[in-house]
Design an enzyme around this catalytic site. Structure first.
Site, PDB file in Angstrom:
ATOM      1  N   HIS A  20      41.494   0.528 -47.485  1.00 47.87           N
ATOM      2  CA  HIS A  20      40.650   1.248 -46.748  1.00 47.87           C
ATOM      3  C   HIS A  20      40.753   0.727 -44.995  1.00 47.87           C
ATOM      4  O   HIS A  20      40.565  -0.512 -45.542  1.00 47.87           O
ATOM      5  CB  HIS A  20      39.906   2.206 -46.864  1.00 47.87           C
ATOM      6  CG  HIS A  20      38.290   1.011 -46.907  1.00 47.87           C
ATOM      7  ND1 HIS A  20      37.890   0.574 -45.978  1.00 47.87           N
ATOM      8  CD2 HIS A  20      38.202   0.258 -48.451  1.00 47.87           C
ATOM      9  CE1 HIS A  20      36.262  -0.337 -46.947  1.00 47.87           C
ATOM     10  NE2 HIS A  20      36.669  -0.330 -48.030  1.00 47.87           N
TER      11      HIS A  20
ATOM     12  N   ASP B 168      38.425   1.775 -42.627  1.00 43.60           N
ATOM     13  CA  ASP B 168      37.498   0.971 -41.912  1.00 43.60           C
ATOM     14  C   ASP B 168      36.481   0.157 -42.334  1.00 43.60           C
ATOM     15  O   ASP B 168      36.793  -0.388 -43.395  1.00 43.60           O
ATOM     16  CB  ASP B 168      37.015   2.862 -41.617  1.00 43.60           C
ATOM     17  CG  ASP B 168      36.384   2.957 -43.068  1.00 43.60           C
ATOM     18  OD1 ASP B 168      36.848   3.026 -44.504  1.00 43.60           O
ATOM     19  OD2 ASP B 168      35.259   3.897 -43.586  1.00 43.60           O
TER      20      ASP B 168
ATOM     21  N   ASP C  38      36.137  -6.861 -46.095  1.00 47.97           N
ATOM     22  CA  ASP C  38      36.553  -5.004 -46.551  1.00 47.97           C
ATOM     23  C   ASP C  38      36.304  -3.702 -45.793  1.00 47.97           C
ATOM     24  O   ASP C  38      35.939  -3.343 -45.246  1.00 47.97           O
ATOM     25  CB  ASP C  38      34.654  -4.779 -46.896  1.00 47.97           C
ATOM     26  CG  ASP C  38      33.879  -3.587 -48.046  1.00 47.97           C
ATOM     27  OD1 ASP C  38      35.441  -3.179 -47.964  1.00 47.97           O
ATOM     28  OD2 ASP C  38      33.071  -3.058 -48.005  1.00 47.97           O
TER      29      ASP C  38
ATOM     30  N   GLU D 210      36.200   5.319 -46.111  1.00 45.64           N
ATOM     31  CA  GLU D 210      35.970   4.877 -47.314  1.00 45.64           C
ATOM     32  C   GLU D 210      34.692   4.842 -46.892  1.00 45.64           C
ATOM     33  O   GLU D 210      33.779   4.891 -47.786  1.00 45.64           O
ATOM     34  CB  GLU D 210      37.253   3.941 -47.668  1.00 45.64           C
ATOM     35  CG  GLU D 210      36.643   2.852 -49.341  1.00 45.64           C
ATOM     36  CD  GLU D 210      35.514   2.412 -50.071  1.00 45.64           C
ATOM     37  OE1 GLU D 210      35.185   2.361 -50.972  1.00 45.64           O
ATOM     38  OE2 GLU D 210      35.055   2.037 -48.366  1.00 45.64           O
ATOM     39  N   GLU D 211      34.202   4.181 -46.277  1.00 45.88           N
ATOM     40  CA  GLU D 211      32.639   3.501 -46.229  1.00 45.88           C
ATOM     41  C   GLU D 211      31.051   4.943 -45.576  1.00 45.88           C
ATOM     42  O   GLU D 211      30.538   4.299 -46.001  1.00 45.88           O
ATOM     43  CB  GLU D 211      32.910   2.283 -44.888  1.00 45.88           C
ATOM     44  CG  GLU D 211      33.669   1.010 -45.036  1.00 45.88           C
ATOM     45  CD  GLU D 211      32.877   0.429 -46.141  1.00 45.88           C
ATOM     46  OE1 GLU D 211      32.001   0.817 -47.146  1.00 45.88           O
ATOM     47  OE2 GLU D 211      33.629  -1.202 -46.773  1.00 45.88           O
TER      48      GLU D 211
ATOM     49  N   ASP E 279      40.126  -3.844 -53.563  1.00 47.97           N
ATOM     50  CA  ASP E 279      38.735  -3.280 -53.270  1.00 47.97           C
ATOM     51  C   ASP E 279      37.416  -4.294 -53.461  1.00 47.97           C
ATOM     52  O   ASP E 279      36.462  -3.877 -53.249  1.00 47.97           O
ATOM     53  CB  ASP E 279      38.521  -2.102 -52.567  1.00 47.97           C
ATOM     54  CG  ASP E 279      37.361  -1.741 -50.951  1.00 47.97           C
ATOM     55  OD1 ASP E 279      37.404  -2.846 -50.254  1.00 47.97           O
ATOM     56  OD2 ASP E 279      36.779  -0.064 -51.165  1.00 47.97           O
TER      57      ASP E 279
END
Length: 412
Positions: free
Chosen positions: A80, A82, A143, A177-178, A200
């Site tokens: 991801h 974001d 991340d 995703e976050e 991830d």
């Protein structure tokens, strides 16, 4: 693989602000996520990837064609773009610490922000390596920009080394995703893979196919404001009721006191005044029965308190967020076994453990794309003490290459 090339790529990605917004229903939740998506779109074309598409929801997909003369399953890799809204991702200023000596790393002398192995003892695993940190005023964004870096670097390496035989590989970079929406608009049919891996995870060696069952809960308490000098028998202080509600949940079943398979109730935000208070919880458990019991427990606390108050002052709204991918991955455990075998071949000790959180993979598994999670290499996500060893990014990139090659061999 060239470590400096990979570091340069990672630095380029993390200096693009892609923080997502949990309060914006738009998709993606922030326009700035497009900035990195467009950079990646061009980069994938430049390195020679095929079928590069960036759709209207900010999902970027691409293909590495098979170079085999026989059919093998199409596999995928997902990360991801974001970063978490828990801590600012604007104006990230990465710092590179070569040949880490095992001592404190001063992130920001002016503000006395120190990354210390006396508190973060995982640092000591990486003595002698190159540690990438923040300057202490932002998160880093490993991340999951480490995962993005690893996927792009692995694809580039495979394109440059056609002697490594592999089947068709699909990649996808997702937004949001976050904030729990990373898989919501993911087109599994378009992606066209039999299974995939999210890059991830955290420390080197992590390989995960279990995660929390997750729900969000909003507890609203209604009060009544009256002049405090004349309030007897009339005022209803919603904050006092809220504190009582909080006290009735198990005090030991919170994130800071649980580990492994232990679930929790987490009060992560609250706002209130006399007349109205709202508590925001997340509910987590790996076991589905215990997960359902947690939700029922919270509802029963509200019911009992309302009965005692003699009025319906407490309203609880619970919404499921994602479920444990174990149910979907266990029937196809060979996809985990392949990743484990590759790590062992590389001398990386696999760390197979439950995720105390969730990934895009948990939702994707329930959409028909079984999707275990592999380490991306970072530590201390979502805060100023986030760091990643450059060597872990390189190793994760090599794991991707190894999986691609192993699938070609397994299904020959």
């Amino acid at each position: 693989m060239n470590k400096q090339h990979i570091i340069d790529r990672f630095i380029k990605y993390v200096t693009v602000d892609t923080e997502s917004d949990p309060n914006n229903p738009a998709f993606p939740s922030t326009e700035k996520q497009w900035d990195l998506a467009r950079i990646l779109e061009q980069e994938l074309k430049d390195i020679g990837m095929s079928e590069v598409t960036l759709d209207e929801n900010c999902y970027l997909m691409a293909t590495l064609p098979s170079n085999l003369d026989y059919e093998v399953p199409t596999i995928g890799f997902v990360a991801h773009i974001d970063t978490s809204p828990d801590f600012t991702g604007a104006n990230v200023k990465p710092q590179i610490h070569e040949n880490y000596d095992g001592q404190d790393i001063v992130l920001n002398a002016e503000e006395n922000i120190v990354l210390s192995p006396s508190y973060f003892d995982d640092l000591l695993q990486y003595k002698g390596q190159t540690i990438i940190t923040t300057d202490g005023t932002t998160l880093l964004g490993a991340d999951d920009k480490a995962g993005v870096t690893e996927i792009v670097s692995a694809m580039e390496y495979l394109l440059q080394n056609p002697q490594i035989k592999h089947g068709k590989i699909r990649i996808c970079f997702t937004p949001d995703e976050e904030v729990g929406k990373g898989a919501h608009m993911f087109d599994v049919e378009k992606f066209g893979a039999e299974w995939a891996y999210t890059m991830d995870g955290s420390q080197i060696g992590e390989l995960e196919y279990e995660n929390f069952n997750a729900a969000g809960a909003k507890v609203h308490i209604q009060g009544k404001i009256v002049h405090p000098g004349y309030a007897k028998g009339k005022m209803v202080n919603s904050m006092t009721i809220a504190s009582e509600f909080i006290s009735k949940l198990p005090k030991e079943e919170v994130p800071e006191r649980t580990t492994g398979y232990e679930g929790f109730f987490h009060l992560h935000h609250m706002e209130g005044a006399v007349e109205s208070t709202t508590l925001h919880y997340i509910i987590r458990d790996h076991d589905m029965d215990l997960f359902q019991q947690r939700k029922e427990f919270m509802l029963n606390v509200a019911k009992e308190m309302n009965e005692h108050l003699g009025k319906e002052l407490i309203e609880v709204q619970i919404k499921d967020q994602y479920f444990n991918m174990k149910e979907k991955v266990t029937p196809v455990m060979h996809i985990v076994d392949i990743a484990e075998e590759v790590m062992n071949d590389m001398g990386i000790t696999p760390i197979i453990k439950p995720i105390r959180g969730g990934t895009d993979g948990s939702q994707l598994s329930y959409k028909g794309l079984p999707c275990p999670n592999i380490f991306a290499g970072g530590h201390n996500f979502h805060g100023r003490y986030e760091y990643v060893p450059a060597e872990s990014i390189v190793k994760a990139s090599q794991v991707i290459v190894g999986i691609a090659e192993k699938v070609g061999q397994k299904f020959a």
